[in-house]
Design an enzyme around this catalytic site. Sequence first.
Site, PDB file in Angstrom:
ATOM      1  N   GLU A 151       0.965  -1.160   0.031  1.00 54.67           N
ATOM      2  CA  GLU A 151      -0.025  -0.062   0.097  1.00 54.67           C
ATOM      3  C   GLU A 151       1.030   1.233   0.125  1.00 54.67           C
ATOM      4  O   GLU A 151       1.803   1.446   0.781  1.00 54.67           O
ATOM      5  CB  GLU A 151      -0.941   0.282   1.387  1.00 54.67           C
ATOM      6  CG  GLU A 151      -1.947  -1.163   1.575  1.00 54.67           C
ATOM      7  CD  GLU A 151      -2.578  -0.924   2.654  1.00 54.67           C
ATOM      8  OE1 GLU A 151      -2.445  -0.184   3.376  1.00 54.67           O
ATOM      9  OE2 GLU A 151      -3.575  -1.864   2.908  1.00 54.67           O
ATOM     10  N   ASP A 174      -5.091   9.334  10.162  1.00 51.78           N
ATOM     11  CA  ASP A 174      -3.732   9.051  10.448  1.00 51.78           C
ATOM     12  C   ASP A 174      -3.241   9.530  11.659  1.00 51.78           C
ATOM     13  O   ASP A 174      -3.549  10.656  12.188  1.00 51.78           O
ATOM     14  CB  ASP A 174      -2.917   9.631   9.399  1.00 51.78           C
ATOM     15  CG  ASP A 174      -3.231   8.996   7.947  1.00 51.78           C
ATOM     16  OD1 ASP A 174      -3.581   7.968   7.857  1.00 51.78           O
ATOM     17  OD2 ASP A 174      -3.132   9.711   6.852  1.00 51.78           O
TER      18      ASP A 174
END
Length: 278
Positions: free
Chosen positions: A50, A61
């Site tokens: 990824e 995040d």
Amino acid sequence: MTTRIDACFAELKKQDRSAFITFLMGGDPDPATSLEIIKALPKAGADIIEIGMPFTDPMADGPAIQAAGLRALKAGMTLKKTLELVCAFRVGNDTTPLVLMGYYNPIYIYGVDKFLADAKSAGVDGLIIVDLPPEEDTELCLPAIKAGLNFIRLATPTTDDKRLPAVLANTSGFVYYVSVTGITGSASANASVVGEAVGRIKRHTKLPVCVGFGIRTPEAARGIAAHADGAVVGTALVDALRGSLDPDGRATAKTIGAVADLTASLAQGVRGAKQAAE
């Protein structure tokens, strides 16, 4: 149509093992080093890679991945350059599946149709777009599937049985189960709880279920992989990369090796999982 992701899971099923999936931010700490790191990952044992698309407002995040995105943006990384990174990787590797992960805004600005055409021709296999719910499938998910890309959806501990069918409706490639509530890098995954969750999702889909968030060690990777079709590690690799940089945040002679070495030890953990479970 079979994508590289489908082919990868079919092959792993024959080998009776789980996938080891790595996440790194595209362009971190700079585009050239990022390419060399990503090229080193399959040799170190990554089955699927990824690549984060750097974005200025990455709300899901944690601090480590936010900082990686900022380093990449500071080094001049753009969505166009992320696709160029994929192109450059594909010159020497036509088999390892590549998934772009990130947020919808940069794709929207790039232009959805142009992005999908460019991503497909660059050699991207799938997309994980964390801020597009199933209710907005016409925006990107359905066009992506039509373009021949897998659209990988996130399921979380709060995704109940009523919500799951909507989440899974247009998902392909694999289901990404987020093992902890909250942002990336914030807690550790519990293997037995994850096992129950994976079982629940599998009652709703035939797709592989891969687990990410909260996996930092080979032991944790082994524990998760024993219960799932794949283990995803991101923050630990991003931390290893960051720890190898000089005081100004630039790559050093240790950077590529730091990420590759940790990848190799985590991959060993994942590969030992099925034997340990038997």
